[in-house]
Design an enzyme around this catalytic site. Structure first.
Site, PDB file in Angstrom:
ATOM      1  N   GLY A 194     -48.840 -57.269  15.228  1.00  0.00           N
ATOM      2  CA  GLY A 194     -48.110 -58.416  15.753  1.00  0.00           C
ATOM      3  C   GLY A 194     -47.262 -58.019  16.961  1.00  0.00           C
ATOM      4  N   THR A 195     -46.669 -56.847  16.878  1.00  0.00           N
ATOM      5  CA  THR A 195     -45.819 -56.364  17.974  1.00  0.00           C
ATOM      6  C   THR A 195     -46.623 -56.265  19.265  1.00  0.00           C
ATOM      7  OG1 THR A 195     -44.461 -55.126  16.412  1.00  0.00           O
ATOM      8  CG2 THR A 195     -44.358 -54.423  18.710  1.00  0.00           C
ATOM      9  N   ASN A 228     -38.631 -64.626  10.150  1.00  0.00           N
ATOM     10  CA  ASN A 228     -38.897 -63.611   9.135  1.00  0.00           C
ATOM     11  C   ASN A 228     -37.716 -63.303   8.230  1.00  0.00           C
ATOM     12  OD1 ASN A 228     -38.253 -62.641  11.903  1.00  0.00           O
ATOM     13  ND2 ASN A 228     -37.916 -60.706  10.861  1.00  0.00           N
ATOM     14  N   GLN A 234     -45.359 -64.731  10.782  1.00  0.00           N
ATOM     15  CA  GLN A 234     -44.946 -65.120   9.423  1.00  0.00           C
ATOM     16  C   GLN A 234     -45.560 -66.462   8.993  1.00  0.00           C
ATOM     17  OE1 GLN A 234     -43.363 -63.367   7.174  1.00  0.00           O
ATOM     18  NE2 GLN A 234     -42.583 -61.702   8.420  1.00  0.00           N
ATOM     19  N   CYS A 293     -37.341 -54.959   9.189  1.00  0.00           N
ATOM     20  CA  CYS A 293     -37.395 -54.391  10.534  1.00  0.00           C
ATOM     21  C   CYS A 293     -36.015 -54.112  11.091  1.00  0.00           C
ATOM     22  CB  CYS A 293     -38.138 -55.337  11.471  1.00  0.00           C
ATOM     23  SG  CYS A 293     -39.556 -56.066  10.689  1.00  0.00           S
TER      24      CYS A 293
HETATM   25  N1  PLP Z   1     -43.057 -61.069  14.512  1.00  0.00           N
HETATM   26  C1  PLP Z   1     -42.544 -61.405  13.330  1.00  0.00           C
HETATM   27  C2  PLP Z   1     -41.956 -62.768  13.141  1.00  0.00           C
HETATM   28  C3  PLP Z   1     -42.550 -60.499  12.266  1.00  0.00           C
HETATM   29  O1  PLP Z   1     -42.017 -60.845  11.082  1.00  0.00           O
HETATM   30  C4  PLP Z   1     -43.095 -59.202  12.473  1.00  0.00           C
HETATM   31  C5  PLP Z   1     -43.056 -58.193  11.396  1.00  0.00           C
HETATM   32  O2  PLP Z   1     -42.252 -58.250  10.494  1.00  0.00           O
HETATM   33  C6  PLP Z   1     -43.654 -58.903  13.728  1.00  0.00           C
HETATM   34  C7  PLP Z   1     -43.608 -59.862  14.730  1.00  0.00           C
HETATM   35  C8  PLP Z   1     -44.278 -57.588  14.005  1.00  0.00           C
HETATM   36  O3  PLP Z   1     -45.547 -57.477  13.388  1.00  0.00           O
HETATM   37  P1  PLP Z   1     -46.211 -56.053  13.151  1.00  0.00           P
HETATM   38  O4  PLP Z   1     -45.513 -55.417  12.003  1.00  0.00           O
HETATM   39  O5  PLP Z   1     -47.661 -56.341  12.838  1.00  0.00           O
HETATM   40  O6  PLP Z   1     -46.081 -55.293  14.415  1.00  0.00           O
END
Ligand code: PLP
Length: 400
Positions: free
Chosen positions: A71-72, A151, A181, A341
């Site tokens: 996601g990042t 999140n 999410q 996070c």
């Molecule tokens: N965006 C949101 C809203 C998230 O909750 C998260 C992870 O908790 C991310 C982005 C990042 O995703 P990833 O862990 O796959 O990099």
């Protein structure tokens, strides 16, 4: 001791069917999709099939799905890629104060590169104001990025309304949605909702970690942020992670096939948990409204009061979140302190600050998050554990 996993917003258990498929690909169909021989063709077929599945869920074109590593990365490509490709048109960006660090820190980077960012506030339920959004959009606004489900507290933004408003005020402004999410828990149709880009992550949907995708409308002008062998049209070089891509697509297909049943079940579990846990002295739940007694047991009806189906932010007066987290862990119950996070940092959660949570509660908030493998027993056991632990911890705090 029975394991009760209530940290599904941090990550989820991989579906057994997904793990089996991935294992078969890793040990059997392990070719490189760029190879010209049969093993490559075999691997390429998994990519095509996965694109087809994800595109059909979102009702978009297959070529509009870009596989990423998480996601990042999806968030980074969306923001850096469009900002840098469109800076001649303008250098103004809009986001919210309650985004995930994957957005907030990327915005910080863009500020260093000379972009101007407007951060929208939220109300006490964690929801943006559409009027404030409308007022913030300017002639030189090239991108608006708003998360779908938060999140930490599970607030749900009015994405469809925001999309319509953005395009009405400035048709040239792109709209990115962080749906990490919400994918699997909300029906999302980018074309209908005026969404130009949408970020998704595999490990939040009972798929594997280290995989994600970004929907990018074919109308978006975007630049790559990393360079290499030119895979995926040159926008995201690097050999595709075939097993994880296929696993993520299978998990997504499963979630949307069982959508009504699973999401309603999550809402009912969330409702029960909130009703029970708030009976404990000093406990309050953030970002939700009380569900009136005669409310119908439907996704639409419950969503009005409970926001997301799965995230529950619980504040406990006079109890520090880490202490509660570890006391629950001692009973086999896994939760997060605020958001997983943000636990690396000592700063209070930006989301909890933005909703105006009382200062003493900022360090006393834990997040429970549900997934498809949770059952009523998990809720009963978690509430029972909370009702035993909290009075004990309070006594300890007062004695100190
Ligand atoms: N965006 C949101 C809203 C998230 O909750 C998260 C992870 O908790 C991310 C982005 C990042 O995703 P990833 O862990 O796959 O990099």
């Amino acid at each position: 001791m029975r394991e009760i996993y209530l940290d599904n917003s941090a990550t989820t258990r991989v579906m057994p069917e997904v793990a089996e498929l991935m294992c078969n690909i890793m040990t059997g169909d392990y070719g490189n999709p760029s190879s010209m021989h049969l093993k490559g063709v075999e691997a390429e077929r998994y990519l095509k099939n996965s694109r087809e599945k994800l595109a059909s869920i979102l009702k978009v074109q297959e070529k509009e799905i870009l596989f990423t590593s998480c996601g990042t990365e999806s968030d980074n490509i969306a923001l850096l890629g469009t900002a840098r490709a469109n800076m001649r048109r303008g250098k103004h960006l809009i986001t919210t104060k309650i985004e995930h660090p994957a957005i907030l820190n990327t915005m910080k980077q863009l500020e260093e590169e000379g972009f101007e960012v407007t951060y929208l506030g939220v109300d006490s339920y964690g929801v943006i104001s559409l009027t404030e959004l409308e007022e913030a959009i300017r002639e030189d606004t090239i991108l608006v990025s708003i998360m779908h489900i938060n999140n930490e507290i599970g607030s749900v933004q009015p994405i469809a309304e925001a999309g319509a408003l953005i395009k009405k005020k400035n048709p040239n402004t792109y709209f990115h949605v962080d749906a990490v999410q919400s994918f699997g828990k909300q029906k999302i149709y980018p074309k209908k909702m005026n969404i130009d880009m949408l970020s998704v992550s595999g490990h939040k949907i009972h798929g594997p970690k280290g995989i994600g995708f970004l929907y990018i409308s074919d109308k978006v002008k975007i630049k790559p942020v990393m360079f290499g062998g030119g895979q995926q049209g040159g926008l995201r070089s690097g050999t595709e992670n075939v097993p994880s891509i296929a696993g993520m697509a299978l998990a997504a297909e499963y979630l949307y096939t069982n959508y009504e049943e699973d999401v309603l079940k999550l809402y009912l579990l969330k409702k029960k948990f909130i009703e029970e846990v708030t009976k404990i002295d000093g406990v309050s739940v953030n970002g939700v409204k009380v569900v009136p007694e005669n409310t119908e047991n439907s996704i639409e009806a419950l969503a009005q009061y409970l926001a997301s189906p799965h995230v529950i932010s619980v504040s406990v007066k006079e109890v520090r979140s880490e202490v509660l987290l570890h006391s629950l862990e001692d009973k086999g119950i896994y939760v997060s302190a605020g958001s997983a996070c943000s636990t690396h940092k000592r700063t209070p959660s930006a989301t909890l600050v933005a909703i105006g949570l009382d200062k003493p509660l900022l360090e006393s908030t834990v997040r429970f998050s549900l997934g498809i493998y949770n059952e009523e027993q998990d809720i009963d056991d978690a509430v029972k554990a909370m009702s035993e632990i909290i009075p004990m911890l309070k006594m300890y705090t007062r004695k100190r």
